[in-house]
Design an enzyme around this catalytic site. Structure first.
Site: not given
Ligand SMILES: [Fe+2]
Lengths: 190, 247
Positions: B152, B162, B167, B165, B113
């Site tokens: 990640y 995770r 959000h 995905h 991110y």
């Protein structure tokens, strides 16, 4: 209900990186900074250990000073109020603090002949929360209206009820939100 | 289900369905951070009154022309598999949710991110911010162009990762409809150890977070398509609608 009724999509946490996705520079300003009558509602979001929550997000939704909404689902009709967005959003900082600049809402009709005291609906999102929680801000000076409010008076424990009453501050009010622990804020099943 | 209009005749408003069975609990030991961040007092029932059945209508907000296209927000194109993510937003009574704001954020193709708190050893992509927004059209349709996010690592449990995905944040028309969630990809091998995914008690409900590979809308020589429909809580049936049903 019939077989084709789609079922609702589950909630998931905003996660630790909500700041990149949900930060709005103008989020805290329900009214502009120079709007007459503006009040800051500031607070700290804390966890069950009393530690600040730096990866949280507070959103507010409220009636205008006349107790009206700019929304057609209000049976009284939509009413706009110049310069007023009704919605506020603020992600918490490293100290868990947030602030929303807004106007005092007016009273809003409740069930039957009741009147809801001026209030602000609040959503709380954070890393570690799989679903939002919802609470309400009420104002300390409205003693009588608060006592007659159908939602507040449904909370029987006076100490719990007091977690929904903001405290006066120099530029508005303080409304701390405690997710857990002693003096845990009252949250609603919405 | 029956209607419980709130308020007198003049202020009667239909409530929204309460869909508790769909959502994860706030207290879920598998996700360590819930321990100190879930209320322990029982939630207080909030009837759906005027403040709850109204909400911000952000359909006319300032949306930039490229806000829905996460691959065109920089001088160059980001690394990774270019994808189209599209679908419809509806209420549980079936009607579309038109002109509503959708916000998305995600990791880059490697799983990183663009956030100061994300420091795992995976490079940032100078051509990818990972943030988008759009407004649904009159039929509730939305469309994003992006790259497929990478998985990640995180520190929740030993060797925790995770699943890939995106959000999603949605408003609907009412305060009751506000939803923040995550969209996942079919066949991800990481679901078995992911507490976010597994926190949703009903397996069928979990699968509603999966997009579907959409060959029909896959663009030749350009991008794979995935379709994901989102369903927000709808209104309890209104007296008017019951009358129609009785005919
Ligand atoms: Fe994430």
């Amino acid at each position: 209900m019939n077989d084709t009724t789609p079922e609702t999509t589950p909630s998931q946490t905003v996660g630790p990186y909500l700041h990149i996705g949900l930060h709005w520079p103008n989020g805290p300003f329900v009214v502009a900074e120079d709007h007459p009558g503006g009040i800051w509602i500031r607070g700290t979001l804390t966890d069950g250990a009393g530690q600040p929550v730096p990866d949280g997000l507070i959103e507010t939704w409220q009636a205008d000073p006349n107790g009206r909404f700019d929304h057609s689902d209000d049976p009284r009709g939509a009413a706009s109020y110049p310069g007023f967005r009704a919605f506020g959003r603020c992600d918490t900082d490293e100290r868990g603090e947030f602030g929303i600049l807004t106007l005092r809402p007016g009273a809003v009709p409740g069930p039957g002949d009741t009147v809801q005291a001026p209030h602000i609906d609040v959503s709380v999102f954070a890393r570690g929360m799989l679903h939002r929680t919802v609470t309400r801000v009420y104002f300390p000076e409205n003693t009588e209206a608060n006592a007659a409010d159908p939602v507040l008076s449904g909370i029987t424990d006076p100490r719990a009820r007091s977690t929904l009453i903001a405290e006066p501050a120099t530029d508005g009010y303080r409304f701390d939100i405690r997710l857990q622990g002693e003096n845990e804020t009252v949250f609603f099943d919405i | 289900m029956t209607t419980t209009p709130q308020g007198n005749e003049k202020h009667a408003v239909p409530g929204y369905v309460r869909d508790h069975g769909t959502h994860p609990p706030l207290d879920y030991p598998g996700y360590g951070s819930t321990a100190l961040r879930h209320p322990k007092r029982p939630l207080q029932l909030l009837p759906h009154l005027l403040t709850e059945v109204t909400g911000p209508l952000l359909g006319e907000g300032p949306i930039g022309e490229l806000d829905h296209d996460l691959t065109r927000q920089h001088a160059g194109e980001p690394q990774g598999q270019r994808i189209i993510v599209h679908g419809r937003v509806r209420e549980s009574d079936g009607r579309p949710v038109p002109h509503t704001l959708i916000e998305v954020w995600q990791a880059n193709a490697g799983g990183r991110y663009r956030h100061t708190g994300d420091n795992w050893p995976c490079p940032l992509d100078p051509n990818f911010t990972g943030v988008g927004r759009t407004i649904t059209d009159a039929e509730g349709r939305y469309r994003f162009v992006t790259v497929r996010p990478g998985a990640y690592p995180w520190k929740n449990h030993d060797n925790a990762w995770r699943p890939a995905h995106i959000h999603f944040s949605l408003f609907g028309r009412a305060f009751t409809q506000r939803l923040v969630t995550q969209m996942y990809f079919p066949g991800d091998p990481l679901f078995f150890q992911d507490p976010m995914w597994n926190s949703i008690p009903d397996e069928k409900a979990r699968e509603r977070l999966l997009c579907r590979f959409d060959y029909e809308n896959t663009q030749p020589e350009w991008a794979l398509a995935y379709e994901w429909d989102i369903v927000l809580r709808g209104r309890e049936s209104t007296p008017f609608e019951s009358e129609v049903d009785d005919d």
